[in-house]
Write a protein that holds these residues in place. Structure first.
Motif, PDB file in Angstrom:
ATOM      1  N   ALA A 282       5.503  13.489   9.438  1.00 35.72           N
ATOM      2  CA  ALA A 282       5.583  12.029   9.566  1.00 35.72           C
ATOM      3  C   ALA A 282       4.266  11.437  10.046  1.00 35.72           C
ATOM      4  O   ALA A 282       3.513  12.069  10.802  1.00 35.72           O
ATOM      5  N   ALA A 283       3.987  10.218   9.599  1.00 37.78           N
ATOM      6  CA  ALA A 283       2.844   9.480  10.139  1.00 37.78           C
ATOM      7  C   ALA A 283       3.040   9.289  11.640  1.00 37.78           C
ATOM      8  O   ALA A 283       4.165   9.131  12.111  1.00 37.78           O
ATOM      9  N   THR A 284       1.950   9.324  12.397  1.00 37.29           N
ATOM     10  CA  THR A 284       2.053   9.220  13.849  1.00 37.29           C
ATOM     11  C   THR A 284       1.804   7.784  14.299  1.00 37.29           C
ATOM     12  O   THR A 284       0.806   7.165  13.942  1.00 37.29           O
ATOM     13  N   ALA A 285       2.744   7.247  15.075  1.00 33.07           N
ATOM     14  CA  ALA A 285       2.617   5.909  15.649  1.00 33.07           C
ATOM     15  C   ALA A 285       3.712   5.744  16.685  1.00 33.07           C
ATOM     16  O   ALA A 285       4.894   5.854  16.367  1.00 33.07           O
ATOM     17  N   ARG A 286       3.330   5.503  17.916  1.00 32.53           N
ATOM     18  CA  ARG A 286       4.334   5.191  18.935  1.00 32.53           C
ATOM     19  C   ARG A 286       4.858   3.769  18.753  1.00 32.53           C
ATOM     20  O   ARG A 286       6.022   3.490  19.027  1.00 32.53           O
ATOM     21  N   THR A 287       3.982   2.894  18.282  1.00 29.26           N
ATOM     22  CA  THR A 287       4.358   1.496  18.080  1.00 29.26           C
ATOM     23  C   THR A 287       3.911   1.061  16.691  1.00 29.26           C
ATOM     24  O   THR A 287       2.800   1.392  16.260  1.00 29.26           O
ATOM     25  N   TRP A 288       4.786   0.323  16.011  1.00 36.76           N
ATOM     26  CA  TRP A 288       4.497  -0.192  14.677  1.00 36.76           C
ATOM     27  C   TRP A 288       4.371  -1.710  14.732  1.00 36.76           C
ATOM     28  O   TRP A 288       5.192  -2.390  15.357  1.00 36.76           O
ATOM     29  N   LEU A 289       3.351  -2.248  14.073  1.00 34.25           N
ATOM     30  CA  LEU A 289       3.237  -3.679  13.806  1.00 34.25           C
ATOM     31  C   LEU A 289       3.380  -3.860  12.302  1.00 34.25           C
ATOM     32  O   LEU A 289       2.548  -3.361  11.531  1.00 34.25           O
ATOM     33  N   LEU A 290       4.427  -4.552  11.903  1.00 39.46           N
ATOM     34  CA  LEU A 290       4.750  -4.723  10.490  1.00 39.46           C
ATOM     35  C   LEU A 290       4.634  -6.204  10.149  1.00 39.46           C
ATOM     36  O   LEU A 290       5.256  -7.051  10.806  1.00 39.46           O
ATOM     37  N   ILE A 291       3.854  -6.519   9.113  1.00 38.40           N
ATOM     38  CA  ILE A 291       3.521  -7.897   8.765  1.00 38.40           C
ATOM     39  C   ILE A 291       3.987  -8.175   7.341  1.00 38.40           C
ATOM     40  O   ILE A 291       3.577  -7.477   6.402  1.00 38.40           O
ATOM     41  N   GLU A 292       4.821  -9.177   7.187  1.00 39.66           N
ATOM     42  CA  GLU A 292       5.271  -9.523   5.837  1.00 39.66           C
ATOM     43  C   GLU A 292       4.107 -10.113   5.045  1.00 39.66           C
ATOM     44  O   GLU A 292       3.453 -11.066   5.480  1.00 39.66           O
ATOM     45  N   GLN A 293       3.854  -9.520   3.874  1.00 35.21           N
ATOM     46  CA  GLN A 293       2.798 -10.005   2.996  1.00 35.21           C
ATOM     47  C   GLN A 293       3.256  -9.815   1.553  1.00 35.21           C
ATOM     48  O   GLN A 293       3.335  -8.686   1.058  1.00 35.21           O
ATOM     49  N   SER A 294       3.594 -10.919   0.900  1.00 38.32           N
ATOM     50  CA  SER A 294       4.014 -10.843  -0.492  1.00 38.32           C
ATOM     51  C   SER A 294       2.804 -10.658  -1.392  1.00 38.32           C
ATOM     52  O   SER A 294       1.658 -10.637  -0.940  1.00 38.32           O
ATOM     53  N   GLY A 295       3.060 -10.535  -2.684  1.00 38.52           N
ATOM     54  CA  GLY A 295       1.987 -10.324  -3.636  1.00 38.52           C
ATOM     55  C   GLY A 295       1.593  -8.861  -3.744  1.00 38.52           C
ATOM     56  O   GLY A 295       2.198  -7.981  -3.119  1.00 38.52           O
ATOM     57  N   PRO A 296       0.575  -8.553  -4.534  1.00 34.37           N
ATOM     58  CA  PRO A 296       0.178  -7.159  -4.762  1.00 34.37           C
ATOM     59  C   PRO A 296      -0.533  -6.560  -3.558  1.00 34.37           C
ATOM     60  O   PRO A 296      -1.148  -7.273  -2.760  1.00 34.37           O
ATOM     61  N   TRP A 297      -0.439  -5.241  -3.461  1.00 31.18           N
ATOM     62  CA  TRP A 297      -1.154  -4.488  -2.433  1.00 31.18           C
ATOM     63  C   TRP A 297      -2.127  -3.528  -3.102  1.00 31.18           C
ATOM     64  O   TRP A 297      -1.773  -2.836  -4.065  1.00 31.18           O
ATOM     65  N   GLY A 298      -3.324  -3.421  -2.563  1.00 27.20           N
ATOM     66  CA  GLY A 298      -4.262  -2.419  -3.029  1.00 27.20           C
ATOM     67  C   GLY A 298      -4.102  -1.117  -2.267  1.00 27.20           C
ATOM     68  O   GLY A 298      -3.222  -0.967  -1.409  1.00 27.20           O
ATOM     69  N   ALA A 299      -4.959  -0.155  -2.577  1.00 29.71           N
ATOM     70  CA  ALA A 299      -4.872   1.162  -1.936  1.00 29.71           C
ATOM     71  C   ALA A 299      -5.068   1.056  -0.425  1.00 29.71           C
ATOM     72  O   ALA A 299      -4.416   1.759   0.344  1.00 29.71           O
ATOM     73  N   GLN A 300      -5.977   0.214   0.012  1.00 33.77           N
ATOM     74  CA  GLN A 300      -6.188  -0.060   1.432  1.00 33.77           C
ATOM     75  C   GLN A 300      -5.629  -1.454   1.694  1.00 33.77           C
ATOM     76  O   GLN A 300      -6.365  -2.453   1.725  1.00 33.77           O
ATOM     77  N   ALA A 301      -4.321  -1.530   1.911  1.00 38.39           N
ATOM     78  CA  ALA A 301      -3.619  -2.805   1.809  1.00 38.39           C
ATOM     79  C   ALA A 301      -4.057  -3.835   2.836  1.00 38.39           C
ATOM     80  O   ALA A 301      -4.050  -5.041   2.548  1.00 38.39           O
ATOM     81  N   LEU A 302      -4.429  -3.433   4.035  1.00 39.82           N
ATOM     82  CA  LEU A 302      -4.803  -4.419   5.046  1.00 39.82           C
ATOM     83  C   LEU A 302      -6.019  -5.236   4.629  1.00 39.82           C
ATOM     84  O   LEU A 302      -6.173  -6.395   5.025  1.00 39.82           O
TER      85      LEU A 302
END
Length: 356
Positions: free
Chosen positions: A19-39
């Motif tokens: 599993a990916a490691t993260a004690r805390t997740w920040l999840l941001i709604e973003q519609s539209g297309p995502w690239g390989a490096q989405a942020l």
């Protein structure tokens, strides 16, 4: 060979400890297309994405984009978007949520405190169904779109709190997902399994079938947690915690290993020896990637300590997957079941680290 035609080859690779490691997740709604490096490659302002990457770089907070399953047309500028913060540590798991107009405001969050599980009263407590986040980032790996999007759509159609999410690692295990608030990830998932996992999360439990591990911990600890859970039949998410991971010395060019200590709220504890090993059969690290022998986590021994002061139970795991032997069960619950099987997952380098 087509992008997802390698699935049958990847199916032989066990899931635990990936599993990916993260004690805390920040999840941001973003519609539209995502690239390989989405942020920084989506319709989110790339300056905001870069700022969030920099702000969380030295923390245990992981940032990802989410969107509702279905068509991905952009919403109008300034429309409110959903955001989640979720902390996954045992006994201290929580979810906070809000609707915001400007993602740039997220740069002001106290990421050091959030990493430590301190939300400071920000936003509102989330009281809905456990969110399930299915990776569908096809620009990062086509299998996630081909296999993940139909699963996310089916879950949403069944009334679940389902979201598509950007890269969470382990694409060769597609469809892959994780469930909040506990952060347990799953691979090769089908809808019935996911529904069981969500129902379990609602009740404070975890399903270990097809489980990759809890994002709270590094990969040796993920493998150790799942091995002990399966061995003692423990489903309750909050009662088992990892209290330490120590690198064990290796002889010569031997692969690294770790001694992971787990504690139960009832006073029991275990030391689990986890080794990094290399598989004999080549497999791709991701759909469409080059084929190479994978490295994986292997639980080679578990020592159970009774809450009673004097007895110690030594349990030896046959490295070829034989039965657990040598248990003194006078004062401790014996470890039975499938803890003797290798608990595996890919590892890069000589020390545990995040899944890319």
């Amino acid at each position: 060979m087509s992008t997802c035609a390698t699935a049958s080859r990847m199916a032989a690779e066990p899931l635990a400890g990936t599993a990916a490691t993260a004690r805390t997740w920040l999840l941001i709604e973003q519609s539209g297309p995502w690239g390989a490096q989405a942020l920084t490659d989506s319709h989110l302002d790339p300056a905001v994405g870069r700022a969030l990457e920099a702000a969380t770089a030295d923390t245990d907070v992981r940032v990802a984009l989410i969107r509702r399953p279905g068509r991905h047309a952009d919403r109008r500028a300034g429309a409110l978007r959903r955001v989640f913060l979720a902390h996954t540590a045992p006994g201290r798991s929580w979810i906070r949520s809000a609707r915001i107009a400007d993602p740039a405001s997220l740069r002001d969050l106290d990421f050091a405190a959030l990493s430590a599980g301190e939300h400071g009263g920000i936003w509102e407590p989330y009281e809905g169904e456990p969110p399930v986040l299915v990776c569908t980032n096809g620009k990062r790996d086509r299998c996630c779109a081909v296999l993940g999007r139909p699963l996310a759509a089916e879950l949403a159609a069944d009334g679940m709190e389902a979201w598509e999410v950007t890269h969470i690692g382990g694409h060769r295990f597609s469809p892959t997902l994780f469930v909040l608030p506990y952060g347990y990830a799953y691979g090769r998932a089908e809808a019935p399994l996911v529904k069981d996992a969500v129902v379990a999360a609602r009740d404070g439990r975890v399903v270990i079938d097809h489980c990759r591990g809890r994002s709270t911990w590094d990969r040796p600890a993920q493998a150790a947690d799942l091995a002990v859970r399966e061995a003692i039949g423990e489903e309750r998410a909050a009662v088992l915690d990892v209290t330490g991971t120590e690198v064990r010395p290796s002889a010569g060019g031997d692969s690294p290993s770790w001694a992971v200590t787990l504690a139960h709220v009832d006073g029991r504890s275990w030391q689990v020896v986890v080794e990094q090993r290399t598989g004999d059969t080549a497999a791709p690290a991701s759909c469409g990637a080059a084929i190479a022998p994978p490295t994986y986590m292997f639980v080679s021994g578990i020592t159970a300590h009774s809450p009673v002061a004097d007895p110690v139970v030594d349990l030896v795991v046959d490295p070829v997957g034989g039965p657990v032997v040598g248990a003194d069960v006078a004062h401790a619950e014996p470890l039975t079941g499938s803890a003797s099987e290798p608990v595996t997952g890919p590892v890069v380098g000589a020390a545990p680290g995040p899944v890319a």
